[in-house]
Design a protein around this motif. Structure first.
Motif, PDB file in Angstrom:
ATOM      1  N   GLY A 134       0.782  -1.221   0.000  1.00 32.66           N
ATOM      2  CA  GLY A 134       0.000   0.000   0.000  1.00 32.66           C
ATOM      3  C   GLY A 134       0.814   1.270   0.000  1.00 32.66           C
ATOM      4  O   GLY A 134       0.260   2.368  -0.141  1.00 32.66           O
ATOM      5  N   ILE A 137       0.679   2.488  -5.092  1.00 35.64           N
ATOM      6  CA  ILE A 137      -0.139   1.745  -6.033  1.00 35.64           C
ATOM      7  C   ILE A 137       0.021   2.382  -7.413  1.00 35.64           C
ATOM      8  O   ILE A 137      -0.081   3.606  -7.557  1.00 35.64           O
ATOM      9  CB  ILE A 137      -1.637   1.761  -5.624  1.00 35.64           C
ATOM     10  CG1 ILE A 137      -1.824   1.135  -4.247  1.00 35.64           C
ATOM     11  CG2 ILE A 137      -2.484   1.032  -6.664  1.00 35.64           C
ATOM     12  CD1 ILE A 137      -1.483  -0.328  -4.176  1.00 35.64           C
ATOM     13  N   HIS A 138       0.273   1.569  -8.419  1.00 37.34           N
ATOM     14  CA  HIS A 138       0.410   2.051  -9.792  1.00 37.34           C
ATOM     15  C   HIS A 138      -0.923   1.891 -10.527  1.00 37.34           C
ATOM     16  O   HIS A 138      -1.527   0.808 -10.498  1.00 37.34           O
ATOM     17  CB  HIS A 138       1.480   1.266 -10.537  1.00 37.34           C
ATOM     18  CG  HIS A 138       2.842   1.358  -9.921  1.00 37.34           C
ATOM     19  ND1 HIS A 138       3.795   2.247 -10.356  1.00 37.34           N
ATOM     20  CD2 HIS A 138       3.408   0.670  -8.890  1.00 37.34           C
ATOM     21  CE1 HIS A 138       4.893   2.099  -9.634  1.00 37.34           C
ATOM     22  NE2 HIS A 138       4.682   1.151  -8.736  1.00 37.34           N
ATOM     23  N   ALA A 174      -4.701  -1.617 -11.478  1.00 37.53           N
ATOM     24  CA  ALA A 174      -4.063  -1.084 -10.271  1.00 37.53           C
ATOM     25  C   ALA A 174      -3.208  -2.197  -9.691  1.00 37.53           C
ATOM     26  O   ALA A 174      -3.697  -3.314  -9.491  1.00 37.53           O
ATOM     27  CB  ALA A 174      -5.109  -0.620  -9.256  1.00 37.53           C
ATOM     28  N   ASP A 176      -0.049  -3.148  -6.760  1.00 41.07           N
ATOM     29  CA  ASP A 176       0.724  -2.725  -5.589  1.00 41.07           C
ATOM     30  C   ASP A 176       2.209  -2.892  -5.861  1.00 41.07           C
ATOM     31  O   ASP A 176       2.657  -3.934  -6.340  1.00 41.07           O
ATOM     32  CB  ASP A 176       0.315  -3.558  -4.374  1.00 41.07           C
ATOM     33  CG  ASP A 176       1.099  -3.174  -3.135  1.00 41.07           C
ATOM     34  OD1 ASP A 176       1.150  -1.979  -2.813  1.00 41.07           O
ATOM     35  OD2 ASP A 176       1.679  -4.076  -2.491  1.00 41.07           O
ATOM     36  N   ASP A 177       2.982  -1.855  -5.560  1.00 40.80           N
ATOM     37  CA  ASP A 177       4.407  -1.855  -5.867  1.00 40.80           C
ATOM     38  C   ASP A 177       5.164  -2.919  -5.079  1.00 40.80           C
ATOM     39  O   ASP A 177       6.024  -3.611  -5.617  1.00 40.80           O
ATOM     40  CB  ASP A 177       5.002  -0.472  -5.553  1.00 40.80           C
ATOM     41  CG  ASP A 177       6.429  -0.331  -6.025  1.00 40.80           C
ATOM     42  OD1 ASP A 177       6.648   0.248  -7.098  1.00 40.80           O
ATOM     43  OD2 ASP A 177       7.347  -0.819  -5.321  1.00 40.80           O
ATOM     44  N   TYR A 183      -5.496  -5.387  -9.176  1.00 40.19           N
ATOM     45  CA  TYR A 183      -6.944  -5.266  -9.312  1.00 40.19           C
ATOM     46  C   TYR A 183      -7.219  -4.702 -10.697  1.00 40.19           C
ATOM     47  O   TYR A 183      -6.581  -3.719 -11.115  1.00 40.19           O
ATOM     48  CB  TYR A 183      -7.510  -4.337  -8.233  1.00 40.19           C
ATOM     49  CG  TYR A 183      -8.998  -4.127  -8.337  1.00 40.19           C
ATOM     50  CD1 TYR A 183      -9.900  -5.090  -7.913  1.00 40.19           C
ATOM     51  CD2 TYR A 183      -9.503  -2.939  -8.878  1.00 40.19           C
ATOM     52  CE1 TYR A 183     -11.272  -4.897  -8.005  1.00 40.19           C
ATOM     53  CE2 TYR A 183     -10.871  -2.735  -8.972  1.00 40.19           C
ATOM     54  CZ  TYR A 183     -11.751  -3.708  -8.540  1.00 40.19           C
ATOM     55  OH  TYR A 183     -13.105  -3.510  -8.643  1.00 40.19           O
ATOM     56  N   PHE A 206      -8.387  -3.138  -2.191  1.00 38.55           N
ATOM     57  CA  PHE A 206      -7.106  -3.292  -1.494  1.00 38.55           C
ATOM     58  C   PHE A 206      -7.310  -3.249   0.022  1.00 38.55           C
ATOM     59  O   PHE A 206      -6.631  -3.973   0.768  1.00 38.55           O
ATOM     60  CB  PHE A 206      -6.132  -2.195  -1.928  1.00 38.55           C
ATOM     61  CG  PHE A 206      -5.424  -2.477  -3.226  1.00 38.55           C
ATOM     62  CD1 PHE A 206      -4.502  -3.504  -3.328  1.00 38.55           C
ATOM     63  CD2 PHE A 206      -5.688  -1.726  -4.361  1.00 38.55           C
ATOM     64  CE1 PHE A 206      -3.851  -3.776  -4.516  1.00 38.55           C
ATOM     65  CE2 PHE A 206      -5.042  -1.986  -5.561  1.00 38.55           C
ATOM     66  CZ  PHE A 206      -4.125  -3.011  -5.651  1.00 38.55           C
ATOM     67  N   VAL A 213      -3.824   2.145   1.286  1.00 41.69           N
ATOM     68  CA  VAL A 213      -3.020   2.816   0.253  1.00 41.69           C
ATOM     69  C   VAL A 213      -2.568   4.180   0.748  1.00 41.69           C
ATOM     70  O   VAL A 213      -3.372   4.971   1.267  1.00 41.69           O
ATOM     71  CB  VAL A 213      -3.833   2.961  -1.054  1.00 41.69           C
ATOM     72  CG1 VAL A 213      -3.017   3.717  -2.101  1.00 41.69           C
ATOM     73  CG2 VAL A 213      -4.226   1.588  -1.580  1.00 41.69           C
ATOM     74  N   VAL A 216      -0.460   6.984  -4.791  1.00 39.67           N
ATOM     75  CA  VAL A 216      -0.916   6.490  -6.089  1.00 39.67           C
ATOM     76  C   VAL A 216      -0.055   7.125  -7.170  1.00 39.67           C
ATOM     77  O   VAL A 216       0.167   8.337  -7.149  1.00 39.67           O
ATOM     78  CB  VAL A 216      -2.404   6.833  -6.324  1.00 39.67           C
ATOM     79  CG1 VAL A 216      -2.775   6.642  -7.788  1.00 39.67           C
ATOM     80  CG2 VAL A 216      -3.294   5.971  -5.449  1.00 39.67           C
TER      81      VAL A 216
END
Length: 314
Positions: A134, A137-138, A174, A176-177, A183, A206, A213, A216
């Motif tokens: 979190g 997020i890309h 989306a 998560d790094d 998602y 998430f 998160v 972003v």
């Protein structure tokens, strides 16, 4: 150079035999007839042997020993110096030195500096990975064509498989790094209202996975730059990070995930229609998150990595 072509009459071994037979007293014409070559060829190899011994019977390079029109080495060095130090174009170098542009171009290409961009050192690879789920997020969007019949990728022909006027699907992603947990939704457009709605649903999903998160990252698309999108993030106290203009690698994890998504889901199976393709997304995404190992996270699945990191940061 000692592997002659398949139609060659003589090999190095045959040439040595020719020399031995001549040395034993056989005539050049008899030896030529025995090896099915001309007398001139026999005498050529005999002359080479007498001049250089057995080493002279090997094949020689086909390149000429001298090239009359070759540029002198100092002039070649000057051409490369003007290119590297003054960044002059090939045309400018040719004009300054009184040379043909084709000649200058040939030497620049040979030295690997045919393009001016080659003079700049490559930008170092900058890799990063957040530590906490979190933390970043890309988000990104991929445009996919709709179809109601299989296209040429499946049928192998462009006849009778056009889907003219079918429109487009927009795949919002989306990821998560830190964990690569993803998602995805297939929506009808990429306008600000649609994009903001996807953002809120992604954040809610998430959160259901135990991930809150904090940041972003998006590109500079109009929907991501809109006031509605910015207001949603501001109210949720989430920081918005934009990629550098014309630098998609800044958002590299989303870009790479989209490549995987296209290869393994969108084009991975022969779907009869885009509706069937979209219906299969849930199955593929569940497999991606819970069963597909990732080398970037030590062979774990995203779901396993989420649980591991959440326990670590409790």
């Amino acid at each position: 150079m000692n592997n002659p072509h398949h139609g060659a009459r003589l090999t190095v071994h045959s040439r040595e035999q020719i020399v031995r037979r001549i040395s034993s007293g056989q005539s050049a014409s008899d030896v030529a007839e025995a090896f099915a070559v001309s007398v001139r060829t026999v005498r050529k190899w005999l002359a080479r042997f007498r001049a250089g011994g057995s080493a002279a019977l090997s094949n020689r390079a086909s390149a000429p020993a001298r090239v009359s029109a070759r540029l002198p080495e100092p002039l070649i060095a000057l051409v490369l110096h003007l290119r590297r130090s003054m960044r002059m174009t090939g045309a400018a170098i040719a004009h300054k030195l009184g040379l043909a542009r084709s000649t200058v171009s040939r030497w620049l290409k040979r030295a690997g500096v045919g393009r001016l961009s080659r003079l700049d050192p490559p930008e170092p690879v900058r890799r990063y990975q957040r530590e906490r789920p979190g933390e970043l997020i890309h988000l990104d969007i991929k445009k996919l064509g709709r179809f109601d019949r299989p296209g040429h990728r499946i049928t192998g022909t462009r006849t009778g498989c056009r889907n003219k006027g079918a429109g487009w699907d927009f795949v919002h992603v989306a990821i998560d790094d830190a964990t690569r947990l993803a998602y995805v939704e297939v929506l009808g457009d990429e306008r600000k209202a649609t994009t903001t709605g996807f953002l809120l649903r992604a954040l809610r999903w998430f959160r259901s996975q135990g991930i809150r998160v904090e940041r972003v990252m998006t590109d500079n698309g109009s929907a991501y730059r809109s006031g509605r999108f910015a207001t949603a993030l501001r109210l949720l106290k989430i920081r918005h990070i934009f990629t550098r203009p014309y630098t998609p690698k800044t958002n590299g994890k989303a870009e790479r995930f989209i490549q995987t998504l296209m290869c393994e889901w969108a084009y991975g199976l022969a779907y009869p229609s885009s509706q069937a393709r979209n219906a299969d997304l849930t199955r593929w995404l569940d497999w991606f998150n819970h069963a597909r190992p990732h080398s970037a996270i030590n062979g774990r699945t995203p779901a396993d990595h989420v649980n591991n990191l959440l326990r670590t940061h409790i």
